[in-house]
Design an enzyme around this catalytic site. Structure first.
Site, short mmCIF file in Angstrom:
data_model
loop_
_atom_site.label_atom_id
_atom_site.label_comp_id
_atom_site.label_asym_id
_atom_site.label_seq_id
_atom_site.Cartn_x
_atom_site.Cartn_y
_atom_site.Cartn_z
N GLU A 212 67.97 -50.56 40.05
CA GLU A 212 67.29 -51.41 39.06
C GLU A 212 66.80 -50.47 37.97
OE1 GLU A 212 66.75 -54.73 38.93
OE2 GLU A 212 67.78 -55.20 40.79
N CYS A 246 60.19 -52.92 32.05
CA CYS A 246 61.62 -52.60 31.92
C CYS A 246 62.36 -53.63 31.06
CB CYS A 246 62.25 -52.51 33.30
SG CYS A 246 62.02 -54.01 34.27
P1 NAD Z 1 61.71 -42.47 37.07
O1 NAD Z 1 63.17 -42.69 37.19
O2 NAD Z 1 61.22 -41.24 36.38
O3 NAD Z 1 61.01 -42.47 38.52
C1 NAD Z 1 61.27 -43.47 39.49
C2 NAD Z 1 61.08 -42.88 40.88
O4 NAD Z 1 62.00 -41.80 41.06
C3 NAD Z 1 59.69 -42.31 41.15
O5 NAD Z 1 59.28 -42.73 42.44
C4 NAD Z 1 59.88 -40.82 41.08
O6 NAD Z 1 59.05 -40.12 41.97
C5 NAD Z 1 61.33 -40.62 41.49
N1 NAD Z 1 61.96 -39.48 40.79
C6 NAD Z 1 61.72 -39.05 39.54
N2 NAD Z 1 62.51 -37.99 39.24
C7 NAD Z 1 63.27 -37.77 40.34
C8 NAD Z 1 64.28 -36.81 40.66
N3 NAD Z 1 64.67 -35.87 39.79
N4 NAD Z 1 64.85 -36.85 41.89
C9 NAD Z 1 64.47 -37.78 42.78
N5 NAD Z 1 63.51 -38.72 42.53
C10 NAD Z 1 62.92 -38.72 41.33
O7 NAD Z 1 61.15 -43.79 36.36
P2 NAD Z 1 59.65 -44.11 35.91
O8 NAD Z 1 59.29 -43.25 34.75
O9 NAD Z 1 58.76 -44.14 37.07
O10 NAD Z 1 59.84 -45.63 35.41
C11 NAD Z 1 60.35 -45.95 34.16
C12 NAD Z 1 61.81 -46.36 34.18
O11 NAD Z 1 62.03 -47.33 35.19
C13 NAD Z 1 62.24 -47.01 32.88
O12 NAD Z 1 63.53 -46.58 32.55
C14 NAD Z 1 62.24 -48.49 33.22
O13 NAD Z 1 63.06 -49.28 32.39
C15 NAD Z 1 62.72 -48.46 34.62
N6 NAD Z 1 62.30 -49.67 35.34
C16 NAD Z 1 63.25 -50.55 35.73
C17 NAD Z 1 62.88 -51.73 36.36
C18 NAD Z 1 63.89 -52.74 36.81
O14 NAD Z 1 63.51 -53.65 37.55
N7 NAD Z 1 65.13 -52.66 36.41
C19 NAD Z 1 61.53 -51.99 36.60
C20 NAD Z 1 60.59 -51.05 36.18
C21 NAD Z 1 60.98 -49.89 35.56
#
Ligand code: NAD
Length: 457
Positions: A212, A246
């Site tokens: 997602e 998002c």
């Molecule tokens: P992110 O991808 O930075 O982090 C998400 C999760 O991944 C966190 O739990 C984090 O600890 C983990 N993570 C981060 N870097 C990692 C790595 N290198 N290796 C493994 N795990 C890692 O996202 P965010 O900043 O928390 O959220 C924002 C993003 O999420 C935006 O792009 C937004 O559009 C998207 N989002 C999508 C939805 C949806 O339903 N489609 C909902 C909310 C947010």
């Protein structure tokens, strides 16, 4: 974090799953009820956590975090018995006598990773599906919202055994360890760049994934739109959670003829919702951290700001801000904004907006305001996005009857309502044969076999 500890948790969940306990209907229903009660018992702490992490109001926390999860639990409790039922399908003549059916079975051990922007809902809603489908789960909340993550862990620890559901706190290091484990399913919500990391880790174990993700969700406002309605709904959907949603409208494409009246009205509604100075509003969410504050502030540099534009780093506050006609090459139009900055780009003809959207990665959501039926059909048939909402924003994800998810750069897989159950379920095809066999199926084959002639028809 001790790697051995994580693999022990993983192993204990596998053993527990294979004991068969989680597959029973009454077990699933009882656990869902436990989760519901656990959430309600900790409701006050959830409000406090979200206030500390995001300056989110009680009302917004209820509507966008707690209610969404309670609604998902309610749906599952009501429909689980039916969803779990094997269903019969036809058996073709060549396989007769025989009977065929599809048996919904849980994947087993699942990993759910969530982001910080709706930190409660985006971890708990998939969990409801994983539980309803009969799985065990490891939950990895975001490290950016420690207060909410702590309450999530409290609710889980108070109500469930770690061999069934376990929260692992942490950031990249812990998530990377978890991703090494051969989970049976991974449900990830986050950015497209981390989605790629998750998918390549999952590929090593051939683990199926739901991703997602995010991206830039456009909003088209055509000249025949109800401007008052469009402005009110856009102002609400963009600045809810301070644009850290998002599916928030990332930027607006508006017909030049109505551009000024639309932006004036959006500005009017911003004031109506959050007062003359949004920094004083209890209803206006702040930015999650300094890194994102600085990123968002940089988007406003050298731009034509027509509304808002003021910031306060000490309170991680950025005012609802409208930018007019930024260059499409500028960072604000190249990156997902994910904050309260709204670019407004004028067009002469709706075809320009559609062409621009098609040239860019497929968005998670696409919005269109118009009263003309031809425009509606033209846009939904000529653009590609995870979902679409006509004459509103965000509302398409509030129903359990519409699956929610992205396509291409905005993700893969869907959930909400039945789709959440489906996501965490493997539909096993089963055929049971009777004793009779057609002779022609076995070698040595005859060239003029009746069965070949029959199948060709
Ligand atoms: P992110 O991808 O930075 O982090 C998400 C999760 O991944 C966190 O739990 C984090 O600890 C983990 N993570 C981060 N870097 C990692 C790595 N290198 N290796 C493994 N795990 C890692 O996202 P965010 O900043 O928390 O959220 C924002 C993003 O999420 C935006 O792009 C937004 O559009 C998207 N989002 C999508 C939805 C949806 O339903 N489609 C909902 C909310 C947010």
């Amino acid at each position: 974090m001790d790697k051995n500890y994580l693999s022990e948790i993983f192993k204990s969940q596998k053993d527990y799953f294979y004991s068969g306990t989680t597959k029973d209907l009454s077990f699933r229903l009882n656990q869902l009820e436990k989760l519901r009660k656990g959430i309600l018992q900790n409701e006050q702490l959830i409000y406090e956590g979200l206030k500390k992490d995001l300056h989110k109001s009680r009302e917004e926390t209820f509507l966008t975090e707690i209610y969404m999860v309670l609604a998902e639990i309610k749906y599952m409790k009501k429909n689980l018995k039916n969803l779990m039922k094997p269903h019969k399908v036809k058996t073709p003549l060549v396989a007769k006598p025989g009977k065929s059916f599809i048996y919904p079975e849980p994947y087993g051990s699942t990993l759910i990773i969530s982001p910080w922007n709706y930190p409660f809902q985006l971890l708990m809603s998939p969990l409801v599906g994983a539980m309803a489908a009969g799985n065990c789960s490891v939950l990895k909340p975001s490290e950016y919202c420690p207060n909410t993550s702590e309450i999530i862990e409290k609710i889980i620890e108070e109500n469930f055994s770690p061999k069934y559901i376990k929260v692992i706190q942490g950031g990249i290091e812990e998530t990377s360890y978890l991703l090494e484990q051969p989970f049976d399913y991974i449900f990830f919500t986050g950015s497209p760049s981390v989605g790629k990391i998750v998918m390549s880790a999952a590929a090593k174990n051939l683990t199926p994934v739901t991703l997602e993700l995010g991206g830039k969700s456009p909003c088209i406002v055509e000249k025949d739109a109800d401007i008052e309605l469009a402005a009110k709904r856009i102002a609400w959907g963009k600045f809810l959670n301070s644009g850290q949603t998002c599916i928030a409208p990332d930027y607006i494409f508006v017909s030049k003829e109505i551009s000024d009246s639309l932006t004036e009205k959006i500005t009017h509604y911003i004031k109506e919702f959050y007062g003359e100075d949004a920094s004083l509003s209890e209803n206006y969410v702040h930015i999650i951290n300094e890194k994102h504050f600085l990123r968002l502030s940089s988007y406003m540099e050298n731009q034509n700001i027509i509304s808002g534009g003021y910031t306060d780093i000490n309170n991680l506050f950025i005012a609802p801000t409208l930018i007019k006609n930024p260059s499409v090459d500028s960072p604000v139009m190249q990156e997902e904004i994910f904050g309260p900055v709204l670019p407004v780009i004028e067009y002469e003809n709706i075809q320009e907006a559609v062409n621009f959207i098609k040239k860019n990665p497929k968005p998670l959501a696409l919005y269109l305001f118009t009263q003309n039926e031809d425009n509606k059909t033209f846009v939904y048939k000529n653009t590609y996005s995870g979902g679409m909402c006509i004459n509103d924003v965000l509302s398409h994800i509030t129903t359990e009857y519409l699956p929610f998810g992205g396509v291409g750069n905005s993700g893969m897989g869907q959930y909400h309502g039945k789709s959440t159950f489906d996501t965490f379920t493997h539909y096993k095809s089963i055929m049971e044969r009777g004793k009779f066999d057609i002779k022609a199926k076995f070698p040595p084959y005859k060239k003029t076999s009746f069965i070949i002639r029959f199948l060709k028809k």
